[in-house]
Enzyme design. Structure first.
Site, PDB file in Angstrom:
ATOM      1  CB  SER A 178      -0.951  -0.029   1.209  1.00  0.00           C
ATOM      2  OG  SER A 178      -1.844   1.046   1.164  1.00  0.00           O
ATOM      3  CB  THR A 179       1.517   3.880   2.551  1.00  0.00           C
ATOM      4  OG1 THR A 179       0.149   3.902   2.912  1.00  0.00           O
ATOM      5  CG2 THR A 179       2.082   5.286   2.565  1.00  0.00           C
ATOM      6  CG  HIS A 205      -4.311  -1.103  -0.477  1.00  0.00           C
ATOM      7  ND1 HIS A 205      -3.929  -1.120   0.851  1.00  0.00           N
ATOM      8  CD2 HIS A 205      -4.848  -2.322  -0.722  1.00  0.00           C
ATOM      9  CE1 HIS A 205      -4.230  -2.293   1.377  1.00  0.00           C
ATOM     10  NE2 HIS A 205      -4.782  -3.044   0.448  1.00  0.00           N
ATOM     11  CG  MET A 298      -1.037   3.797   6.259  1.00  0.00           C
ATOM     12  SD  MET A 298      -2.177   5.202   6.373  1.00  0.00           S
ATOM     13  CE  MET A 298      -3.274   4.892   5.010  1.00  0.00           C
ATOM     14  CG  ASP A 301      -5.599  -5.865   2.806  1.00  0.00           C
ATOM     15  OD1 ASP A 301      -6.170  -6.938   3.064  1.00  0.00           O
ATOM     16  OD2 ASP A 301      -5.496  -5.390   1.662  1.00  0.00           O
TER      17      ASP A 301
END
Length: 359
Positions: A178-179, A205, A298, A301
């Site tokens: 993600s991030t 994401h 973050m 998940d």
């Protein structure tokens, strides 16, 4: 810790709306605004912000130019790019992430709907502000490599003592991120050789358009094909597929072949695509022939999915805290005791190659 946020945007309605909403958040002490990149650079030493929300498209000095100067003067100051959900906005945002922006958020598509716009700002910006306010900006180099998996030696970065699973061939590498994901993927994928013997599936994401553009950019840097996943595609070794924005990605067995499946089932962990969805399907279809890799991001998940891969005898690698932009997703997996190896991002490709070559 109370935070000071600087919002940089040339549109007065955006500045006012974002600053008004952020001012209602208890953790945020103050919100300053700037109408241009030049004004923002003058304001930074005056207001000493903890984080900057930076518009992508601005006249005179755009978001990319402003970001470059922020990084030159304040290399550890977290920056979130704030872009429109358009092809141009997505392309520029990806450029910004490669130039050192920590994360991005999309602008409300309909500012005339006050309630919807306010909720969008809260959902998109506030969690990222909180997650990034206490971390340092990290830069990741992405040199290409021509190493072949057939020539991988024991010098490659992996802790062999940590690999105590039953030895078997690895047919699938599933990656959740993600991030900080675009830079992390750009560090790993270009190092994988054209003769890489496993398929790679990725959940990053990101919204629609962003994932397609990211796949195209990664494809231009890699020796193996990279593409956005299309439902019904046969899974083959030596190929990389990225989950399309707003669609879950999973695999299903069809007689003697495995097919990609995309759907819009409900989000999990507030995400669609979700890492857990992919990992669960990989565990079901490939069992102990699977490797799950959880990178910077973050939230948690990927934790439940990693449990499934681990339970069926598969392998789990995670990115370490020092090289992660946010050690949420990999941290949850590591702290659950599921990771065989916890590695800096610049050693992850070598670890993957080593495991695949040894099985």
């Amino acid at each position: 810790m109370k935070l000071h946020v600087l919002v940089v945007d040339d549109a007065v309605i955006v500045r006012n709306r974002v600053s008004k909403i952020l001012s209602t958040v208890p953790e945020i002490e103050a919100v300053s605004v700037a109408a241009s990149g030049k004004i923002a650079l003058l304001k930074i030493p005056q207001v000493n912000p903890d984080i900057i929300i930076l518009d992508v498209e601005m006249p005179e000095m755009d978001g990319l130019e402003t970001l470059v100067e922020i990084r030159r003067q304040y290399p550890k100051l977290p920056v979130i790019m704030f872009s429109a959900l358009t092809v141009l906005g997505a392309a520029t945002t990806l450029d910004a992430l490669m130039l050192g922006a920590n994360d991005y958020a999309t602008k409300p598509s309909n500012l005339t709907s006050i309630e919807a716009a306010n909720q969008h700002i809260l959902t998109e910006l506030v969690p990222k502000i909180k997650a990034l306010s206490a971390v340092e900006t990290r830069f990741i180099a992405s040199p290409a490599s021509t190493v072949s998996y057939k020539n991988v030696t024991n010098q490659d970065a992996i802790n062999q003592d940590a690999i105590n699973r039953v030895s078997t061939s690895i047919d699938i590498v599933a990656i959740g991120v993600s991030t900080g994901g675009p830079n992390a993927l750009a560090e790993i994928l270009p190092k994988l050789p054209a003769d890489f013997p496993a398929a790679i599936l990725i959940v990053q994401h990101m919204p629609p358009m962003f994932t397609k553009l990211m796949a195209e950019r990664l494809a231009s840097k890699c020796q193996i094909p990279v593409a956005e996943a299309i439902c019904g595609t046969t899974v083959k070794p030596g190929h990389v597929w990225i989950a399309p924005g707003d669609y879950h990605l999973l695999v299903e067995r069809d007689n003697n072949t495995v097919k990609l499946v995309t759907n819009q089932a409900p989000p999990e962990n507030s995400c669609r695509p979700a890492v857990d969805v992919l990992f669960r399907s990989v565990a079901k279809v490939y069992g102990n022939k699977s490797l799950g890799v959880v990178l910077t991001g973050m939230g948690k998940d990927g934790l439940q999915g990693a449990e499934h891969i681990h339970a069926c005898g598969g392998h789990i690698f995670v990115q370490d805290q020092a090289s992660s932009v946010v050690w949420g997703m990999p941290g949850f997996v590591a702290n659950a005791g599921l990771a065989e190896s916890i590695l800096p991002i610049n050693q992850m490709a070598g670890a993957i190659l080593r495991l695949v070559a040894d099985n």
